[in-house]
Write a protein that holds these residues in place. Structure first.
Motif, PDB file in Angstrom:
ATOM      1  N   VAL A 156       0.845  -1.202   0.000  1.00 55.54           N
ATOM      2  CA  VAL A 156       0.000   0.000   0.000  1.00 55.54           C
ATOM      3  C   VAL A 156       0.878   1.249   0.000  1.00 55.54           C
ATOM      4  O   VAL A 156       0.607   2.222  -0.715  1.00 55.54           O
ATOM      5  CB  VAL A 156      -0.964  -0.011   1.216  1.00 55.54           C
ATOM      6  N   LEU A 157       1.927   1.220   0.816  1.00 56.12           N
ATOM      7  CA  LEU A 157       2.837   2.379   0.854  1.00 56.12           C
ATOM      8  C   LEU A 157       3.547   2.591  -0.479  1.00 56.12           C
ATOM      9  O   LEU A 157       3.813   3.730  -0.865  1.00 56.12           O
ATOM     10  CB  LEU A 157       3.859   2.205   1.977  1.00 56.12           C
ATOM     11  N   ASP A 158       3.862   1.479  -1.181  1.00 58.46           N
ATOM     12  CA  ASP A 158       4.504   1.599  -2.500  1.00 58.46           C
ATOM     13  C   ASP A 158       3.519   2.030  -3.567  1.00 58.46           C
ATOM     14  O   ASP A 158       3.928   2.475  -4.643  1.00 58.46           O
ATOM     15  CB  ASP A 158       5.109   0.250  -2.928  1.00 58.46           C
ATOM     16  N   GLY A 159       2.224   1.883  -3.296  1.00 52.48           N
ATOM     17  CA  GLY A 159       1.212   2.232  -4.285  1.00 52.48           C
ATOM     18  C   GLY A 159       0.866   1.078  -5.200  1.00 52.48           C
ATOM     19  O   GLY A 159       0.152   1.255  -6.187  1.00 52.48           O
ATOM     20  N   SER A 160       1.352  -0.139  -4.913  1.00 50.56           N
ATOM     21  CA  SER A 160       1.047  -1.306  -5.747  1.00 50.56           C
ATOM     22  C   SER A 160      -0.417  -1.712  -5.645  1.00 50.56           C
ATOM     23  O   SER A 160      -1.014  -2.136  -6.628  1.00 50.56           O
ATOM     24  CB  SER A 160       1.907  -2.505  -5.332  1.00 50.56           C
TER      25      SER A 160
END
Length: 143
Positions: free
Chosen positions: A103-107
């Motif tokens: 989620v933090l990576d935006g995946s």
């Protein structure tokens, strides 16, 4: 997903041990019942030889050893169920950890993670229930 094979291996291993222990418990209870039948069936002989206390102690010892073995079997079953619950919770924590980084990576989105965690919770709960049912079934088959 990586926790499933170890859980299955652990369940099979403990299942075999549970079956063996439960068979031993049943044999011990059978022996205790035989002792009681002999003492009660031949009560006049037991009274004539003043062996009431001896027969009572013999029966008590047989029942006590069967009880101790039964408690040991119950502890084994509890260990199996605890290991299944811990493994399921570890899998959920792994999903949350990996999913949080994704989620933090935006995946993926937070909604995708939430949906996947909900499905994972359902799977972990059912897996724990299946382990409990399996251990009860193994003990019942040995009886």
């Amino acid at each position: 997903c990586a926790t499933l094979p170890p859980i299955f291996i652990l369940t099979r291993y403990f299942g075999r041990r549970l079956r063996e222990h439960q068979k031993e418990v049943q044999e011990m209870l059978g022996e205790a019942t035989t002792l009681a039948e002999q003492a009660l069936g031949h009560s006049s002989t037991v009274k004539q030889s003043t062996a009431e206390v001896f027969e009572s102690i013999r029966y008590h010892n047989a029942i006590a050893s069967a009880h101790a073995k039964s408690v040991e079997t119950a502890h084994m079953q509890a260990q199996l169920e605890a290991a299944a619950h811990i493994s399921g919770n570890a899998a959920i924590l792994g999903v949350l950890g990996l999913g949080g980084t994704m989620v933090l990576d935006g995946s993926i989105t937070a909604g995708d993670l939430t949906g996947f965690v909900m499905y994972s919770l359902l799977l972990a709960g059912n897996l724990s229930s299946l382990t409990s049912i399996y251990s009860d079934l193994v003990r019942a088959m040995a009886a």
